[in-house]
Write a protein that holds these residues in place. Sequence first.
Motif, PDB file in Angstrom:
ATOM      1  N   UNK A  30     -13.360 -10.301  19.957  1.00 45.15           N
ATOM      2  CA  UNK A  30     -14.550 -11.041  20.404  1.00 45.15           C
ATOM      3  C   UNK A  30     -15.471 -11.413  19.250  1.00 45.15           C
ATOM      4  N   UNK A  31     -15.621 -10.530  18.286  1.00 44.78           N
ATOM      5  CA  UNK A  31     -16.536 -10.790  17.175  1.00 44.78           C
ATOM      6  C   UNK A  31     -15.825 -11.199  15.892  1.00 44.78           C
ATOM      7  N   UNK A  32     -14.549 -11.465  16.002  1.00 47.19           N
ATOM      8  CA  UNK A  32     -13.797 -11.872  14.812  1.00 47.19           C
ATOM      9  C   UNK A  32     -14.054 -13.352  14.518  1.00 47.19           C
ATOM     10  N   UNK A  33     -14.027 -13.690  13.253  1.00 49.07           N
ATOM     11  CA  UNK A  33     -14.088 -15.098  12.862  1.00 49.07           C
ATOM     12  C   UNK A  33     -12.695 -15.708  13.029  1.00 49.07           C
ATOM     13  N   UNK A  34     -12.603 -17.037  13.141  1.00 49.43           N
ATOM     14  CA  UNK A  34     -11.287 -17.677  13.223  1.00 49.43           C
ATOM     15  C   UNK A  34     -10.381 -17.309  12.051  1.00 49.43           C
ATOM     16  N   UNK A  35     -10.978 -17.210  10.851  1.00 48.63           N
ATOM     17  CA  UNK A  35     -10.169 -16.857   9.685  1.00 48.63           C
ATOM     18  C   UNK A  35      -9.565 -15.461   9.823  1.00 48.63           C
ATOM     19  N   UNK A  36     -10.333 -14.529  10.379  1.00 45.79           N
ATOM     20  CA  UNK A  36      -9.796 -13.184  10.543  1.00 45.79           C
ATOM     21  C   UNK A  36      -8.682 -13.169  11.589  1.00 45.79           C
ATOM     22  N   UNK A  37      -8.858 -13.893  12.676  1.00 40.83           N
ATOM     23  CA  UNK A  37      -7.807 -13.956  13.692  1.00 40.83           C
ATOM     24  C   UNK A  37      -6.514 -14.507  13.077  1.00 40.83           C
ATOM     25  N   UNK A  38      -6.668 -15.562  12.273  1.00 38.78           N
ATOM     26  CA  UNK A  38      -5.502 -16.165  11.636  1.00 38.78           C
ATOM     27  C   UNK A  38      -4.826 -15.169  10.698  1.00 38.78           C
ATOM     28  N   UNK A  39      -5.619 -14.459   9.928  1.00 35.36           N
ATOM     29  CA  UNK A  39      -5.066 -13.474   9.004  1.00 35.36           C
ATOM     30  C   UNK A  39      -4.316 -12.377   9.752  1.00 35.36           C
ATOM     31  N   UNK A  40      -4.920 -11.888  10.841  1.00 35.07           N
ATOM     32  CA  UNK A  40      -4.275 -10.838  11.632  1.00 35.07           C
ATOM     33  C   UNK A  40      -2.982 -11.348  12.252  1.00 35.07           C
ATOM     34  N   UNK A  41      -2.994 -12.564  12.736  1.00 29.90           N
ATOM     35  CA  UNK A  41      -1.789 -13.134  13.338  1.00 29.90           C
ATOM     36  C   UNK A  41      -0.679 -13.282  12.306  1.00 29.90           C
ATOM     37  N   UNK A  50       6.145 -10.416  16.370  1.00 29.78           N
ATOM     38  CA  UNK A  50       5.961 -11.780  16.872  1.00 29.78           C
ATOM     39  C   UNK A  50       5.305 -11.811  18.251  1.00 29.78           C
ATOM     40  N   UNK A  51       5.643 -10.814  19.097  1.00 32.26           N
ATOM     41  CA  UNK A  51       5.032 -10.771  20.424  1.00 32.26           C
ATOM     42  C   UNK A  51       3.537 -10.499  20.349  1.00 32.26           C
ATOM     43  N   UNK A  52       3.093  -9.794  19.308  1.00 35.06           N
ATOM     44  CA  UNK A  52       1.670  -9.545  19.115  1.00 35.06           C
ATOM     45  C   UNK A  52       0.972 -10.731  18.457  1.00 35.06           C
ATOM     46  N   UNK A  53       1.711 -11.480  17.675  1.00 38.15           N
ATOM     47  CA  UNK A  53       1.124 -12.629  16.984  1.00 38.15           C
ATOM     48  C   UNK A  53       0.823 -13.765  17.956  1.00 38.15           C
ATOM     49  N   UNK A  54       1.670 -13.944  18.983  1.00 39.93           N
ATOM     50  CA  UNK A  54       1.510 -15.071  19.901  1.00 39.93           C
ATOM     51  C   UNK A  54       0.125 -15.107  20.545  1.00 39.93           C
ATOM     52  N   UNK A  55      -0.358 -14.023  21.173  1.00 42.41           N
ATOM     53  CA  UNK A  55      -1.697 -14.091  21.791  1.00 42.41           C
ATOM     54  C   UNK A  55      -2.816 -14.305  20.777  1.00 42.41           C
ATOM     55  N   UNK A  56      -2.620 -13.843  19.545  1.00 44.49           N
ATOM     56  CA  UNK A  56      -3.640 -14.077  18.518  1.00 44.49           C
ATOM     57  C   UNK A  56      -3.717 -15.560  18.164  1.00 44.49           C
ATOM     58  N   UNK A  57      -2.563 -16.189  18.028  1.00 42.46           N
ATOM     59  CA  UNK A  57      -2.562 -17.626  17.754  1.00 42.46           C
ATOM     60  C   UNK A  57      -3.159 -18.396  18.933  1.00 42.46           C
ATOM     61  N   UNK A  58      -2.913 -17.927  20.153  1.00 42.50           N
ATOM     62  CA  UNK A  58      -3.493 -18.580  21.327  1.00 42.50           C
ATOM     63  C   UNK A  58      -5.018 -18.483  21.309  1.00 42.50           C
ATOM     64  N   UNK A  59      -5.543 -17.325  20.940  1.00 42.71           N
ATOM     65  CA  UNK A  59      -6.995 -17.166  20.837  1.00 42.71           C
ATOM     66  C   UNK A  59      -7.547 -18.093  19.759  1.00 42.71           C
ATOM     67  N   UNK A  76       2.307 -22.458  14.388  1.00 40.35           N
ATOM     68  CA  UNK A  76       2.763 -21.113  14.039  1.00 40.35           C
ATOM     69  C   UNK A  76       2.993 -20.265  15.287  1.00 40.35           C
ATOM     70  N   UNK A  77       2.271 -20.570  16.350  1.00 41.88           N
ATOM     71  CA  UNK A  77       2.546 -19.888  17.618  1.00 41.88           C
ATOM     72  C   UNK A  77       3.959 -20.230  18.095  1.00 41.88           C
ATOM     73  N   UNK A  78       4.355 -21.491  17.950  1.00 43.79           N
ATOM     74  CA  UNK A  78       5.709 -21.895  18.352  1.00 43.79           C
ATOM     75  C   UNK A  78       6.756 -21.113  17.579  1.00 43.79           C
ATOM     76  N   UNK A  79       6.515 -20.929  16.286  1.00 48.61           N
ATOM     77  CA  UNK A  79       7.466 -20.154  15.475  1.00 48.61           C
ATOM     78  C   UNK A  79       7.530 -18.714  15.957  1.00 48.61           C
ATOM     79  N   UNK A  80       6.360 -18.121  16.231  1.00 52.19           N
ATOM     80  CA  UNK A  80       6.327 -16.735  16.702  1.00 52.19           C
ATOM     81  C   UNK A  80       7.034 -16.604  18.052  1.00 52.19           C
ATOM     82  N   UNK A  81       6.848 -17.582  18.927  1.00 54.51           N
ATOM     83  CA  UNK A  81       7.532 -17.562  20.224  1.00 54.51           C
ATOM     84  C   UNK A  81       9.043 -17.654  20.038  1.00 54.51           C
ATOM     85  N   UNK A  82       9.460 -18.516  19.138  1.00 55.12           N
ATOM     86  CA  UNK A  82      10.891 -18.666  18.837  1.00 55.12           C
ATOM     87  C   UNK A  82      11.476 -17.353  18.335  1.00 55.12           C
TER      88      UNK A  82
END
Length: 264
Positions: A30-41, A50-59, A76-82
Amino acid sequence: MPRISRPVLAVVFAAGLLAGCSSTKEDPTANWTPDRIYTEARDEVQAGGFDKAVPLFEKLEGRAAGTPLAQQAQIEKAYAQYKAGEKEQAHATLDRFIRLHPASPAIDYALYLKGLVNFNDNLGMFAWLSRQDLSERDQKAAKDSYQSFNELVTRFPQSRYAPDARQRMTYIVNSLAQYEVHVARYYYSRGAYVAAIARAQTALADYQGVPATLEALDILINSYDKLGMNDLRDDAKRVRDSNYANTPDATQTPGKKDPWWKFW
């Protein structure tokens, strides 16, 4: 001890349930910046999560909507889903990306990834165990994969992904031709010579200059011979002799031949 009425208890109980539900659905980003979400993903992708990365990319798509970062998150979400084995979801994500961002510099990669989603070379990797090949599997995915790779090399011939796409297209064409021969061989072995001829002719007409051509010709020749169609048999023989002189009859080779598909 004071008595509490039932309505009050009900309200307290409901409030407790709501508090419990709200605590379980708390968004840690909730309090993460977009850059941090991207880094975590990206970190999850690098670690194979990859299953954990998908919801992060969606956020990130939602948080950074309308920015280049949101486009990056989508691809990058598409790649993680693949990689997570969610092929249908990856395909839908890529279709959406291509539709919404037709001028994106990543369109060539999107087409390449779309081809990869439907490309299956697992049997190629493990052919020494199963002695099967891709030609003996469902061909719809192979055709869809070919279409995506073909669009890539047609629209973006200089793309960094084009050389690999061309190799995979060759693999797919060989596979589709071998599939027709596989079916023709099945019919021939059961004495269904008319059906065997039809499938062998399809392989010869639609997929010229591929390794499966030799066996297709041999099935054609032998099927004509079984049916007493000598003129057609001799015509097919002339074609075979002019292209495969002194080569043994592929239908008489004992056992399964070595995989025909491996070239990289």
